[in-house]
Enzyme design. Structure first.
Site, PDB file in Angstrom:
ATOM      1  N   ARG A 108       0.854  -1.194   0.000  1.00  0.00           N
ATOM      2  CA  ARG A 108       0.000   0.000   0.000  1.00  0.00           C
ATOM      3  C   ARG A 108       0.892   1.247   0.000  1.00  0.00           C
ATOM      4  O   ARG A 108       1.654   1.460   0.946  1.00  0.00           O
ATOM      5  CB  ARG A 108      -0.883   0.002   1.246  1.00  0.00           C
ATOM      6  CG  ARG A 108      -1.844   1.186   1.369  1.00  0.00           C
ATOM      7  CD  ARG A 108      -2.578   1.117   2.707  1.00  0.00           C
ATOM      8  NE  ARG A 108      -3.268  -0.159   2.890  1.00  0.00           N
ATOM      9  CZ  ARG A 108      -3.742  -0.583   4.054  1.00  0.00           C
ATOM     10  NH1 ARG A 108      -3.568   0.150   5.153  1.00  0.00           N
ATOM     11  NH2 ARG A 108      -4.358  -1.750   4.129  1.00  0.00           N
ATOM     12  N   HIS A 153       1.785  -2.042   5.637  1.00  0.00           N
ATOM     13  CA  HIS A 153       1.589  -2.404   4.232  1.00  0.00           C
ATOM     14  C   HIS A 153       2.580  -1.675   3.325  1.00  0.00           C
ATOM     15  O   HIS A 153       2.979  -2.210   2.288  1.00  0.00           O
ATOM     16  CB  HIS A 153       0.170  -2.048   3.795  1.00  0.00           C
ATOM     17  CG  HIS A 153      -0.880  -3.002   4.266  1.00  0.00           C
ATOM     18  ND1 HIS A 153      -1.252  -4.124   3.551  1.00  0.00           N
ATOM     19  CD2 HIS A 153      -1.662  -2.985   5.373  1.00  0.00           C
ATOM     20  CE1 HIS A 153      -2.226  -4.755   4.193  1.00  0.00           C
ATOM     21  NE2 HIS A 153      -2.488  -4.088   5.311  1.00  0.00           N
ATOM     22  N   ASP A 160      -3.582  -8.225   3.446  1.00  0.00           N
ATOM     23  CA  ASP A 160      -4.897  -8.527   4.011  1.00  0.00           C
ATOM     24  C   ASP A 160      -5.492  -9.638   3.168  1.00  0.00           C
ATOM     25  O   ASP A 160      -5.582  -9.510   1.937  1.00  0.00           O
ATOM     26  CB  ASP A 160      -5.805  -7.300   3.963  1.00  0.00           C
ATOM     27  CG  ASP A 160      -5.286  -6.160   4.826  1.00  0.00           C
ATOM     28  OD1 ASP A 160      -4.606  -6.446   5.836  1.00  0.00           O
ATOM     29  OD2 ASP A 160      -5.554  -4.989   4.494  1.00  0.00           O
ATOM     30  N   GLU A 242      -7.072  -7.660  13.796  1.00  0.00           N
ATOM     31  CA  GLU A 242      -7.657  -7.830  12.466  1.00  0.00           C
ATOM     32  C   GLU A 242      -7.399  -9.250  11.979  1.00  0.00           C
ATOM     33  O   GLU A 242      -6.256  -9.605  11.693  1.00  0.00           O
ATOM     34  CB  GLU A 242      -7.058  -6.818  11.477  1.00  0.00           C
ATOM     35  CG  GLU A 242      -7.312  -5.366  11.861  1.00  0.00           C
ATOM     36  CD  GLU A 242      -6.644  -4.382  10.908  1.00  0.00           C
ATOM     37  OE1 GLU A 242      -5.840  -4.826  10.043  1.00  0.00           O
ATOM     38  OE2 GLU A 242      -6.921  -3.180  11.007  1.00  0.00           O
ATOM     39  N   HIS A 245      -5.194  -9.585   8.665  1.00  0.00           N
ATOM     40  CA  HIS A 245      -3.942  -8.833   8.523  1.00  0.00           C
ATOM     41  C   HIS A 245      -2.729  -9.678   8.945  1.00  0.00           C
ATOM     42  O   HIS A 245      -2.625 -10.080  10.101  1.00  0.00           O
ATOM     43  CB  HIS A 245      -4.043  -7.574   9.393  1.00  0.00           C
ATOM     44  CG  HIS A 245      -2.861  -6.670   9.348  1.00  0.00           C
ATOM     45  ND1 HIS A 245      -2.926  -5.365   8.892  1.00  0.00           N
ATOM     46  CD2 HIS A 245      -1.563  -6.846   9.732  1.00  0.00           C
ATOM     47  CE1 HIS A 245      -1.744  -4.799   8.997  1.00  0.00           C
ATOM     48  NE2 HIS A 245      -0.902  -5.684   9.507  1.00  0.00           N
TER      49      HIS A 245
END
Length: 271
Positions: A108, A153, A160, A242, A245
């Site tokens: 990301r 990320h 994810d 999460e 994740h």
């Protein structure tokens, strides 16, 4: 030296200077157009394992912001090669059991994280609240840890993901304006996803998304543990808050936050 030769020499000097400025400008323009590139050990997951399903949510408007996120120019998963190869090993194990991995997000860029921050600071924009954060006041997104100014990320080894049972039918695409249903609702009521039931949808801002939340039992808990057990046995570490994740360890770039776009062009050469 004659006046003519002096004039000619001056003209040549001026022309050389002009050419130098033009070349420098062209080089600067090329750098601006091209943008930052990924290091050579970043790869597209598809080139390592084409069988892993990719549903890159931030390339679409089906996310907590409600629009495509900055930096996602193509719907591809990019990772460091060690992380991609470890995912391939996990996929091999799951295929034998009739499952497949499915990734929602991988590398990301920092510009995407900045987009999240701007959105979180705009308290009037709550278009996707009904699905992704029904019970969370938007003023608490930073304090509760749902949004941060840096993301693992961006280092390239975090992803994810979830699991789908084979054969996996394509997920119906989201269209802006579709009715929103709480991400923690029953699977049959949530927005459709071809994955197994994990108890919540992806990116659900709720404590039910904590991997080992005791309220998640039965098949939902078994599915989370299948993902967790498969990945942790291959060097991945889960973020406890999460279920989707995971980070591959050791990271090649533990302290570097990259900002090259998510696109095939970013992978054509290294720094």
């Amino acid at each position: 030296m004659t006046r003519l030769s002096r004039a000619l020499r001056g003209a040549i000097t001026a022309l050389a200077a002009l050419l130098a400025v033009t070349a420098a400008s062209a080089t600067a323009q090329a750098r601006t157009t091209t943008g930052p590139r990924a290091p050579k050990d970043f790869v597209a997951l598809r080139t390592v394992d084409p069988t892993i399903i990719q549903e890159m949510r931030y390339f679409t408007p089906h996310n907590f912001v409600g629009e495509r996120i900055d930096g996602y120019r193509q719907p591809i998963c990019i990772l460091t090669r060690p992380a991609a190869e470890a995912l391939h090993r996990a996929q091999t194990r799951l295929l034998r059991r009739g499952y497949t991995l499915k990734v929602y997000d991988c590398y990301r860029p920092q510009r995407a994280v900045n987009h999240f921050v701007r959105w979180a600071e705009d308290l009037d924009d709550q278009a996707m609240k009904g699905e992704f954060y029904p019970k969370v006041d938007k003023t608490r997104l930073f304090e509760d840890g749902y949004i941060a100014e840096k993301s693992g990320h961006s280092r390239g080894s975090t992803m994810d993901l979830t699991i789908a049972r084979l054969p996996a039918k394509p997920t119906r695409p989201y269209h802006p304006g579709d009715p929103l249903v709480a991400c923690y609702g029953p699977k049959g009521e949530r927005f459709p996803d071809n994955s197994v039931d994990m108890g919540t949808g992806f990116d659900c801002f709720d404590t039910l998304a904590h991997t080992l939340d005791p309220r998640i039992q039965g098949d939902q808990r078994a599915n989370r543990l299948l993902l967790k057990g498969t990945l942790e046995g291959l060097g991945f570490v889960n973020l406890a808050e999460e279920w989707w994740h995971y980070t591959y360890k050791p990271e090649p770039y533990p302290d570097t936050y990259f900002d090259f776009p998510v696109s095939w062009k970013s992978l054509t050469s290294g720094y």
